[in-house]
Design a protein around this motif. Sequence first.
Motif, PDB file in Angstrom:
ATOM      1  N   VAL A 101      15.539 -43.944  15.748  1.00 30.41           N
ATOM      2  CA  VAL A 101      16.697 -44.818  15.598  1.00 30.41           C
ATOM      3  C   VAL A 101      17.569 -44.730  16.838  1.00 30.41           C
ATOM      4  O   VAL A 101      17.487 -43.779  17.623  1.00 30.41           O
ATOM      5  N   ARG A 102      18.399 -45.741  16.980  1.00 34.57           N
ATOM      6  CA  ARG A 102      19.334 -45.816  18.104  1.00 34.57           C
ATOM      7  C   ARG A 102      20.738 -46.050  17.561  1.00 34.57           C
ATOM      8  O   ARG A 102      20.926 -46.880  16.661  1.00 34.57           O
ATOM      9  N   VAL A 103      21.718 -45.312  18.084  1.00 34.94           N
ATOM     10  CA  VAL A 103      23.112 -45.504  17.700  1.00 34.94           C
ATOM     11  C   VAL A 103      23.718 -46.532  18.652  1.00 34.94           C
ATOM     12  O   VAL A 103      23.716 -46.353  19.863  1.00 34.94           O
ATOM     13  N   VAL A 104      24.216 -47.619  18.100  1.00 35.24           N
ATOM     14  CA  VAL A 104      24.800 -48.693  18.892  1.00 35.24           C
ATOM     15  C   VAL A 104      26.306 -48.744  18.596  1.00 35.24           C
ATOM     16  O   VAL A 104      26.706 -48.611  17.430  1.00 35.24           O
ATOM     17  N   PRO A 105      27.183 -48.827  19.653  1.00 40.82           N
ATOM     18  CA  PRO A 105      26.871 -49.290  20.999  1.00 40.82           C
ATOM     19  C   PRO A 105      26.525 -48.212  22.018  1.00 40.82           C
ATOM     20  O   PRO A 105      26.230 -48.559  23.164  1.00 40.82           O
ATOM     21  N   SER A 106      26.588 -46.927  21.693  1.00 43.93           N
ATOM     22  CA  SER A 106      26.373 -45.901  22.707  1.00 43.93           C
ATOM     23  C   SER A 106      24.959 -45.927  23.278  1.00 43.93           C
ATOM     24  O   SER A 106      24.732 -45.567  24.429  1.00 43.93           O
ATOM     25  N   GLY A 107      23.978 -46.330  22.457  1.00 46.18           N
ATOM     26  CA  GLY A 107      22.603 -46.389  22.928  1.00 46.18           C
ATOM     27  C   GLY A 107      21.834 -45.089  22.797  1.00 46.18           C
ATOM     28  O   GLY A 107      20.657 -45.018  23.173  1.00 46.18           O
ATOM     29  N   LYS A 108      22.457 -44.034  22.258  1.00 53.95           N
ATOM     30  CA  LYS A 108      21.779 -42.748  22.103  1.00 53.95           C
ATOM     31  C   LYS A 108      20.656 -42.871  21.073  1.00 53.95           C
ATOM     32  O   LYS A 108      20.819 -43.515  20.032  1.00 53.95           O
ATOM     33  N   THR A 109      19.514 -42.244  21.362  1.00 53.49           N
ATOM     34  CA  THR A 109      18.375 -42.303  20.450  1.00 53.49           C
ATOM     35  C   THR A 109      18.088 -40.943  19.838  1.00 53.49           C
ATOM     36  O   THR A 109      18.354 -39.900  20.446  1.00 53.49           O
ATOM     37  N   THR A 110      17.553 -40.959  18.637  1.00 54.81           N
ATOM     38  CA  THR A 110      17.179 -39.738  17.928  1.00 54.81           C
ATOM     39  C   THR A 110      16.228 -40.153  16.801  1.00 54.81           C
ATOM     40  O   THR A 110      15.736 -41.288  16.787  1.00 54.81           O
ATOM     41  N   THR A 111      15.980 -39.269  15.872  1.00 58.10           N
ATOM     42  CA  THR A 111      15.135 -39.592  14.719  1.00 58.10           C
ATOM     43  C   THR A 111      15.869 -39.249  13.437  1.00 58.10           C
ATOM     44  O   THR A 111      16.836 -38.477  13.437  1.00 58.10           O
ATOM     45  N   VAL A 112      15.386 -39.819  12.331  1.00 61.38           N
ATOM     46  CA  VAL A 112      15.980 -39.567  11.019  1.00 61.38           C
ATOM     47  C   VAL A 112      15.393 -38.276  10.463  1.00 61.38           C
ATOM     48  O   VAL A 112      14.171 -38.155  10.326  1.00 61.38           O
ATOM     49  N   ALA A 113      16.281 -37.314  10.153  1.00 60.64           N
ATOM     50  CA  ALA A 113      15.821 -36.043   9.592  1.00 60.64           C
ATOM     51  C   ALA A 113      15.739 -36.117   8.071  1.00 60.64           C
ATOM     52  O   ALA A 113      14.753 -35.660   7.477  1.00 60.64           O
ATOM     53  N   ARG A 114      16.777 -36.706   7.437  1.00 58.16           N
ATOM     54  CA  ARG A 114      16.815 -36.789   5.984  1.00 58.16           C
ATOM     55  C   ARG A 114      17.479 -38.087   5.565  1.00 58.16           C
ATOM     56  O   ARG A 114      18.302 -38.661   6.303  1.00 58.16           O
ATOM     57  N   ILE A 115      17.139 -38.549   4.359  1.00 58.29           N
ATOM     58  CA  ILE A 115      17.830 -39.662   3.711  1.00 58.29           C
ATOM     59  C   ILE A 115      18.332 -39.137   2.378  1.00 58.29           C
ATOM     60  O   ILE A 115      17.543 -38.818   1.489  1.00 58.29           O
ATOM     61  N   VAL A 116      19.650 -39.044   2.243  1.00 54.81           N
ATOM     62  CA  VAL A 116      20.243 -38.407   1.072  1.00 54.81           C
ATOM     63  C   VAL A 116      20.915 -39.472   0.209  1.00 54.81           C
ATOM     64  O   VAL A 116      21.676 -40.309   0.704  1.00 54.81           O
ATOM     65  N   ALA A 117      20.614 -39.444  -1.076  1.00 56.69           N
ATOM     66  CA  ALA A 117      21.243 -40.347  -2.038  1.00 56.69           C
ATOM     67  C   ALA A 117      21.788 -39.526  -3.201  1.00 56.69           C
ATOM     68  O   ALA A 117      21.682 -38.288  -3.212  1.00 56.69           O
ATOM     69  N   LEU A 118      22.348 -40.211  -4.187  1.00 54.04           N
ATOM     70  CA  LEU A 118      22.986 -39.510  -5.308  1.00 54.04           C
ATOM     71  C   LEU A 118      22.010 -38.614  -6.052  1.00 54.04           C
ATOM     72  O   LEU A 118      22.342 -37.503  -6.436  1.00 54.04           O
ATOM     73  N   GLY A 119      20.779 -39.064  -6.201  1.00 58.03           N
ATOM     74  CA  GLY A 119      19.806 -38.281  -6.952  1.00 58.03           C
ATOM     75  C   GLY A 119      19.044 -37.259  -6.126  1.00 58.03           C
ATOM     76  O   GLY A 119      18.168 -36.576  -6.659  1.00 58.03           O
ATOM     77  N   GLY A 120      19.330 -37.171  -4.838  1.00 56.63           N
ATOM     78  CA  GLY A 120      18.624 -36.236  -3.971  1.00 56.63           C
ATOM     79  C   GLY A 120      18.023 -36.947  -2.776  1.00 56.63           C
ATOM     80  O   GLY A 120      18.328 -38.112  -2.494  1.00 56.63           O
ATOM     81  N   ASP A 121      17.137 -36.264  -2.038  1.00 56.15           N
ATOM     82  CA  ASP A 121      16.522 -36.833  -0.846  1.00 56.15           C
ATOM     83  C   ASP A 121      15.525 -37.932  -1.214  1.00 56.15           C
ATOM     84  O   ASP A 121      14.841 -37.872  -2.247  1.00 56.15           O
ATOM     85  N   LEU A 122      15.449 -38.960  -0.348  1.00 55.56           N
ATOM     86  CA  LEU A 122      14.534 -40.070  -0.532  1.00 55.56           C
ATOM     87  C   LEU A 122      13.468 -40.048   0.553  1.00 55.56           C
ATOM     88  O   LEU A 122      13.710 -39.603   1.681  1.00 55.56           O
ATOM     89  N   THR A 123      12.313 -40.556   0.218  1.00 54.64           N
ATOM     90  CA  THR A 123      11.243 -40.714   1.212  1.00 54.64           C
ATOM     91  C   THR A 123      11.321 -42.077   1.874  1.00 54.64           C
ATOM     92  O   THR A 123      10.658 -42.311   2.892  1.00 54.64           O
TER      93      THR A 123
END
Length: 637
Positions: A277-299
């Motif tokens: 993923v890229r953070v806009v407008p800064s343009g910094k790139t990285t990857t998604v480590a976790r996706i957290v929702a109310l019921g816990g982590d999502l795939t």
Amino acid sequence: MSAYTPEALIASDIDAYLDTHANKSMLRFITCGSVDDGKSTLIGRLLYDSKTIFEDQLAALEADSRRVGTQGQNIDFALLVDGLAAEREQGITIDVAYRFFSTEKRKFIVADTPGHEQYTRNMVTGASTADLAVILIDARKGVLTQTRRHSYLAHLVGIREIVLAVNKMDLVGHDEARFDAIVADYRAFAASIGIDRFTAIPLSGLTGENVATQATTMPWYTGLPLLAHLETVPIDVDARQAQPFRLPVQWVNRPDLDFRGFAGMIASGTVRPGDSVRVVPSGKTTTVARIVALGGDLTEAVAGQSVTIVLADEVDCSRGDVIAAADAPPEAADQFLATIVWMSDTPLVPGRGYQLKLGTQVVGATVQPPRHIVDVNTQAELSASTLALNDIGVAEVYADRAIVFEPYADGADLGGFILIDRATNATVAAGMIGSALRRAQNVHWQSIDVTREAHAAQKGQSPRILWFTGLSGSGKSTIANLVEKKLFALGRHSFLLDGDNIRHGLNRDLDFTEAGRIENIRRIGEVARLMADAGLIVLTAFISPFRAERDMVRSMVAPGEFVEIFVDTPLASAEARDVKGLYAKARAGEIADFTGISSPYEAPQSPDIRIDTTRESPEAAAERIVEHVIGVWSYDL
């Protein structure tokens, strides 16, 4: 048609009921068209026929119908929707009324929008979140001006599913020829504004013909009744998921030192742990480590879900930024072309500072004079110098910093914005971005090694903008000149920008209209900011009559650097001095738009320094200002 009773609902299998209704799709739609086309009646009939009126509501409706004079056994279904007293008295819709109802196949949220032209802004509000528009036409009247206006607006805000409901067919004898003529007339207009398809249904909201059940009175119509069409029309829920991933950041979630996530609703696309993923407008790139929702982590998470994204790296990201697919990020620019629907009784003032809100981003912005406004009846592009209530125009918008956006045609989440009046906090316009201006894409900030902090340190002082404001003849220039002389004697580096002097050079092309005054102050503010960047103490002596423009200049610099000095002199005292003879000319009508006479002066509500010239001499005032400013400097004398 029977209504639900509370007892019957309680007696049902609640769990099964909730499970059934929780998994239904949701359709948001609006009803629009000209006044008295029967929009509220049609919605009331839909609520009645879908059995979402409880018995006590039905009894109240019948009583209200008798009170307002409905004859026979008919119920005035419009009373279910027209809640305002003014609406019931006049028999029209003024505000946008939202109603929820459900059938066995689908859930619905319907917005009943007003038909009168002066309430077009309310119609835009209702259309902004709709998937479908039901455009009503009175079969007796045919296609009217407001039919065209609402169709244009519905298409403009991105609604692609259109139902042409030819209402009151019972009043034209269920005439097929009349229906065909109206449809042909509308089809010709629709094609001219880019509507390539619509569904036409002949019906009667009052009698219920072709609303929920097939009408036997119109055997020539073989299509679906309105409710069946609403239940089965495709909702393109997969379209947003197929687009590139976008998550506008609403909140940085950091409950402790071990967790840092970025919360928001996914506007489009799909995301999984490990995605780049890229953070806009800064343009910094990285990857998604976790996706957290109310019921816990999502795939996996998709458009429409509210989640918290945890990134693999500690990148700079805050509210207003957008986390996007690394290989398909949205644009960022500070100048763009937009279509604007003006929604305020006060016309647009080109150059005036407004707040622009797009998704989770809030920035300062100005709107340039429109390139043109659109006549929705003829689609003609007309020249205009401003935008008035309900005008639709195309104009350039300048933001005070780059914002993340996409063309509105690609998505409303990052393409639609509102403009907010800084003084009243009222929403004055809705806008749809077309494209970034080429010059915005080609102009970039140049990195400079000698910083503003270095300039200030070299001079041994902190930069300030001392902004003197007051009526003509109040003594601004006199006091500002004395303050600069004292600062110079103390070894301070300063410069005085005087209103008359600037009008001889930099701003000699500007008039004294409201727009000219606004541009005058904008330019002076930019010059003052550049001088402050050079480490100088800048003194400006301008009438600067409008709070919005003084606030705009304050927003250009760091907190505390802008010092608003109100030289408070009564109009009578300023006019008595009249050393330039300007007030006399203004009173004689020889000078137009003169502040205090034919143009307003908006006094500061909370100035940093107030000088009462009826009690304080210019010399004493200058001493007090210097003492105040020295007291907040970071460098001692």
